[in-house]
Design an enzyme around this catalytic site. Structure first.
Site, PDB file in Angstrom:
ATOM      1  N   GLU A 147      -5.251 -10.266   8.842  1.00  0.00           N
ATOM      2  CA  GLU A 147      -6.662 -10.437   8.481  1.00  0.00           C
ATOM      3  C   GLU A 147      -6.947 -11.604   7.536  1.00  0.00           C
ATOM      4  O   GLU A 147      -7.379 -11.396   6.396  1.00  0.00           O
ATOM      5  CB  GLU A 147      -7.196  -9.154   7.835  1.00  0.00           C
ATOM      6  N   HIS A 202       1.042  -9.239   4.557  1.00  0.00           N
ATOM      7  CA  HIS A 202      -0.133  -8.379   4.433  1.00  0.00           C
ATOM      8  C   HIS A 202      -0.598  -8.451   2.968  1.00  0.00           C
ATOM      9  O   HIS A 202      -0.525  -7.493   2.217  1.00  0.00           O
ATOM     10  CB  HIS A 202       0.216  -6.946   4.858  1.00  0.00           C
ATOM     11  N   TRP A 226      -6.089  -0.778  -1.878  1.00  0.00           N
ATOM     12  CA  TRP A 226      -6.340  -2.012  -2.612  1.00  0.00           C
ATOM     13  C   TRP A 226      -7.184  -1.757  -3.867  1.00  0.00           C
ATOM     14  O   TRP A 226      -6.867  -0.849  -4.613  1.00  0.00           O
ATOM     15  CB  TRP A 226      -6.966  -3.063  -1.678  1.00  0.00           C
ATOM     16  N   TYR A 229     -12.775  -1.487  12.678  1.00  0.00           N
ATOM     17  CA  TYR A 229     -13.155  -0.243  12.003  1.00  0.00           C
ATOM     18  C   TYR A 229     -14.571   0.220  12.334  1.00  0.00           C
ATOM     19  O   TYR A 229     -14.832   1.398  12.403  1.00  0.00           O
ATOM     20  CB  TYR A 229     -13.015  -0.402  10.481  1.00  0.00           C
ATOM     21  N   GLU A 265      -5.016  -2.105  13.943  1.00  0.00           N
ATOM     22  CA  GLU A 265      -5.558  -1.153  12.965  1.00  0.00           C
ATOM     23  C   GLU A 265      -6.851  -0.580  13.506  1.00  0.00           C
ATOM     24  O   GLU A 265      -7.681  -1.311  14.076  1.00  0.00           O
ATOM     25  CB  GLU A 265      -5.881  -1.824  11.623  1.00  0.00           C
ATOM     26  N   ARG A 324       3.891  -0.098  13.099  1.00  0.00           N
ATOM     27  CA  ARG A 324       3.577  -1.394  12.506  1.00  0.00           C
ATOM     28  C   ARG A 324       3.711  -1.263  10.986  1.00  0.00           C
ATOM     29  O   ARG A 324       3.012  -0.452  10.376  1.00  0.00           O
ATOM     30  CB  ARG A 324       2.147  -1.822  12.863  1.00  0.00           C
ATOM     31  N   ASN A 359      -7.869  -5.678  14.281  1.00  0.00           N
ATOM     32  CA  ASN A 359      -8.125  -4.583  13.343  1.00  0.00           C
ATOM     33  C   ASN A 359      -9.615  -4.294  13.388  1.00  0.00           C
ATOM     34  O   ASN A 359     -10.433  -5.123  12.975  1.00  0.00           O
ATOM     35  CB  ASN A 359      -7.736  -4.975  11.915  1.00  0.00           C
ATOM     36  N   GLN A 381       0.808  -1.220   0.000  1.00  0.00           N
ATOM     37  CA  GLN A 381       0.000   0.000   0.000  1.00  0.00           C
ATOM     38  C   GLN A 381       0.847   1.279   0.000  1.00  0.00           C
ATOM     39  O   GLN A 381       0.382   2.323  -0.426  1.00  0.00           O
ATOM     40  CB  GLN A 381      -0.948  -0.003   1.205  1.00  0.00           C
TER      41      GLN A 381
HETATM   42  C1  BGC Z   1      -6.543  -3.815   5.854  1.00  0.00           C
HETATM   43  C2  BGC Z   1      -5.814  -2.585   5.340  1.00  0.00           C
HETATM   44  C3  BGC Z   1      -6.816  -1.630   4.712  1.00  0.00           C
HETATM   45  C4  BGC Z   1      -7.821  -1.233   5.765  1.00  0.00           C
HETATM   46  C5  BGC Z   1      -8.844  -0.200   5.311  1.00  0.00           C
HETATM   47  C6  BGC Z   1      -7.849  -3.516   6.552  1.00  0.00           C
HETATM   48  O1  BGC Z   1      -8.762  -4.513   6.252  1.00  0.00           O
HETATM   49  O2  BGC Z   1      -5.683  -4.560   6.681  1.00  0.00           O
HETATM   50  O3  BGC Z   1      -4.819  -2.982   4.456  1.00  0.00           O
HETATM   51  O4  BGC Z   1      -6.209  -0.505   4.152  1.00  0.00           O
HETATM   52  O5  BGC Z   1      -8.524  -2.365   6.184  1.00  0.00           O
HETATM   53  O6  BGC Z   1      -9.755  -0.705   4.405  1.00  0.00           O
END
Ligand code: BGC
Length: 498
Positions: A178, A133, A440, A320, A389, A88, A318, A30
Site C-alpha cells: 500500500e 509493510h 498502527w 475494505y 487484504e 501472507r 487490499n 502488527q
Molecule cells: C494495512 C493493514 C491494516 C489494515 C486495516 C491496511 O491498510 O495494510 O496493515 O491493518 O489496512 O486498517
C-alpha cells in the site's frame, strides 16, 4: 450509468473454484513483537512509539503485540485449523538487517523466517511474502525516508538478501504494501511516524520513490533470481471502490479522477507505462494556481517510465470499503491547499444503511469489490489479481461472536467469485487478518480484525477462534459459501446469536 459505476452481479457463484487460494494475512510489526529480540534493529515504529507513545491512541505499541515471534508455531496451527491454502506475512527489514544496510545480516532473523516458512511448507501452506509493510529502518527514516531516493537503493539491496535467503522456498513475493496509504499517513496527514506532514508534496514524492523501489526489487529478481527460483513478484495496492453520487457529468468525472488518484497513480506506471493523464493534469493545474513553478507531481523521466513499466507478475489488491463520490461547487475550498484531497477536487460520503464495522469508514458493501475487480480486468488487460487484504473490524465487546465480520467475509468472497465467473483473473483471497494485531496508530484495543482473537492481557497471548474463523473453515472445507451456516464459537450453551 457509466461503465465504471456500480454493477450489480446476479451471477450468484457460491462454489470455490479449484486452485483458488484461500488464506489469511498479517504484517510483521502488527503481530510479531520481539522488537529487539536476538539482534533485531530498530524500525521507525519501534523508535517513535518508544519516544512519543501518544502517537498511538491507547498508548500501546508493537513491542510484544501478538508475540508471533515466539508463537509462530501456534499461528501455523491456526492456519491448519482453518484449512488455509496460503499465508501472507511480511518480513521485518531490521530483523534481517539490523541497521537496514547489508553491512550485517542477522543470522537469527534469517533463522526465524526459515523456521516459519519451513513449517508452512511442511503443512502445505503456500507463503506469500511481503518485503515491506511500513516498518522502515530508523536509520533511513532519519535520513529522509521515502523522500530520499537512496532509500530505493537500500530497499533493492535488502530485497536481494531476502530473495537469496528464502527464494528457494518462497515463490510469491510482494515488494511493497500500500504505497498510497503508507505515504499519505506519513506525509499527507502526519499521523504515522516519522510524522512529516507536508500535504500535497511529500505524498507524491514518497509514492514516486516507492514505485521506483518496487521496480528495483522486481528487476533484481528478474535478472538475478527468476531463472533459478521461478517465482513471481508483485505489489499490494489499496483500492476502495468509488460510486458516482449521480449520473451527472461532474460526478462521473469525479469517479474517474478518484480512480486515477488512488489506483491509477500506481497501476498506470506499472501496467501502462506512465501516470494517468488526469492525475498529471489536475496536479499541474492546481500547482500553477498555487504559484508553484513546476508541478508538485514530478514527472517520470523516459528512463524511469521504461524501468517501472511491466514490473508486476500480479497485483495484490487490499480492499475494505466503497464510497460515493461527487463534485459540485461545495467541494471548492473544502480541503487545505495544497493537499492531495484538494488536488482530487471531489467529495465522498457513504450510505448509512451499509452495515458498519468498529471503524466508521469500513462498511459492508460487497458489490464494490465485484465492480473493482471488473474495472481492473477492463482497464489493465485482465492482470492476475490476488485480494491480499479484505477485512472488517469488530469491537472488543463483540468478543468471539463477530457475526458482522463473518457476514462480510462471505459476502465479499462471493463478490470475488462472481467477478471471477465474469472473467476477472483473481486467483486468491487473503482475509485480513489471521489474528488480532496492533492497528498502527489506533493501537491494540479498539479494532479487532482477527479471525482469531488474541488475549493481549494474557502473557501467553492466547488465540481463540471467532465465529468468522469457524465460518471460513467451513467454506474452505466444503468449497462452498453457505450463508445459513451458524457455528457457535463458545461451543456451549452461553452462545446468543445477536
Ligand atoms: C494495512 C493493514 C491494516 C489494515 C486495516 C491496511 O491498510 O495494510 O496493515 O491493518 O489496512 O486498517
Amino acid at each position: 450509468m457509466s461503465a465504471i459505476t456500480q454493477v450489480n452481479s446476479n451471477v450468484g457463484v457460491n462454489k470455490i473454484p479449484e486452485n483458488f487460494l484461500l488464506g489469511a494475512a498479517t504484517s510483521a510489526y502488527q503481530i510479531e513483537g520481539g522488537w529487539n529480540a536476538d539482534g533485531k534493529g530498530e524500525s521507525v515504529w519501534d523508535h517513535y512509539l518508544h519516544k512519543q507513545p501518544d502517537i498511538v491512541q491507547d498508548i500501546t505499541n508493537g513491542d510484544i503485540a501478538a508475540d508471533s515471534y515466539h508463537l509462530y508455531e501456534r499461528d501455523v496451527e491456526i492456519l491448519k485449523e482453518l484449512g488455509a491454502k496460503a499465508y501472507r506475512f511480511s518480513i521485518s527489514w531490521t530483523r534481517i538487517l539490523p541497521d537496514g544496510t547489508t553491512n550485517f545480516i542477522n543470522p537469527h532473523g534469517i533463522a526465524y523466517y526459515s523456521r516459519l516458512i519451513d513449517l508452512l511448507l511442511a503443512n502445505n501452506i503456500l507463503p506469500l511474502v511481503t518485503l515491506y509493510h511500513w516498518d522502515l529502518p530508523i536509520t533511513f527514516s532519519n535520513n529522509g525516508g521515502w523522500l530520499n531516493e537512496t532509500t530505493t537503493d537500500r530497499f533493492g539491496e535488502y530485497a536481494r538478501i531476502v530473495f537469496n535467503a528464502f527464494g528457494d522456498k518462497v515463490k510469491n513475493w510482494i515488494t511493497v504494501n500500500e504505497p498510497s496509504i503508507h505515504c499519505s499517513f506519513i506525509y499527507e496527514y502526519g499521523i504515522h511516524p516519522p510524522l512529516k506532514k507536508s500535504p500535497g508534496v511529500g505524498f507524491y514524492e514518497c509514492g514516486r520513490n516507492l514505485l521506483l523501489a518496487h521496480a528495483k526489487a522486481y528487476h533484481i529478481y528478474d535478472i538475478e533470481f527468476r531463472k533459478i527460483q521461478g517465482g513471481k513478484v508483485g505489489l499490494s495496492l489499496d483500492a476502495e471502490w468509488p460510486i458516482a453520487a449521480s449520473d451527472s457529468k461532474d460526478d462521473l468525472e469525479a469517479v474517474k479522477d478518484y480512480l486515477a488518484f488512488n489506483v491509477g497513480q500506481y497501476m498506470d506506471p506499472i501496467f501502462k507505462g506512465d501516470y494517468p493523464e488526469r492525475l498529471v493534469n489536475r496536479i499541474a493545474a492546481a500547482s500553477r494556481r498555487q504559484c508553484y513553478t513546476t508541478s508538485r507531481l514530478q514527472a517520470l523521466t523516459a528512463k524511469e517510465k521504461a524501468y517501472i513499466n511491466g514490473t508486476a507478475d500480479f497485483v495484490g489488491i487490499n480492499h475494505y470499503y466503497s464510497l460515493y463520490v461527487y463534485r459540485n461547487a461545495s467541494v471548492r475550498g473544502m480541503y487545505e491547499t495544497p493537499s492531495f484531497l484538494d488536488d482530487t477536487g471531489l467529495g465522498t460520503f457513504q450510505d448509512p444503511s451499509w452495515p458498519q464495522s468498529a471503524f466508521t469508514r469500513m462498511r459492508e458493501y460487497a458489490p464494490g469489490l465485484y465492480s473493482l475487480l471488473m474495472y481492473l480486468k477492463d482497464t489493465y488487460h485482465n492482470p492476475v489479481v490476488y485480494i491480499t487484504e479484505n477485512g472488517f473490524p469488530t469491537t472488543p465487546a463483540e468478543d468471539l461472536n463477530d457475526e458482522k465480520k463473518a457476514h462480510y467475509l462471505r459476502a465479499y468472497l462471493k463478490a470475488v467469485l462472481d467477478a471471477k465467473a465474469n472473467g476477472s483473473n483473481c486467483q486468491g483471497y487473503f482475509f485480513w487478518s489471521l489474528v488480532d494485531g496492533l492497528e498502527w496508530a489506533s493501537g491494540l484495543q479498539k479494532y479487532r480484525f482477527g479471525l482469531y482473537q488474541v488475549d493481549f492481557i494474557d502473557p501467553s497471548r492466547k488465540r481463540t477462534a471467532r465465529k468468522s474463523a469457524l465460518v471460513y473453515k467451513e467454506i474452505i472445507r466444503s468449497g462452498t459459501i453457505d450463508f445459513g451456516y451458524n457455528p457457535n464459537p463458545y461451543g456451549d450453551t452461553c452462545f446468543i446469536n445477536t
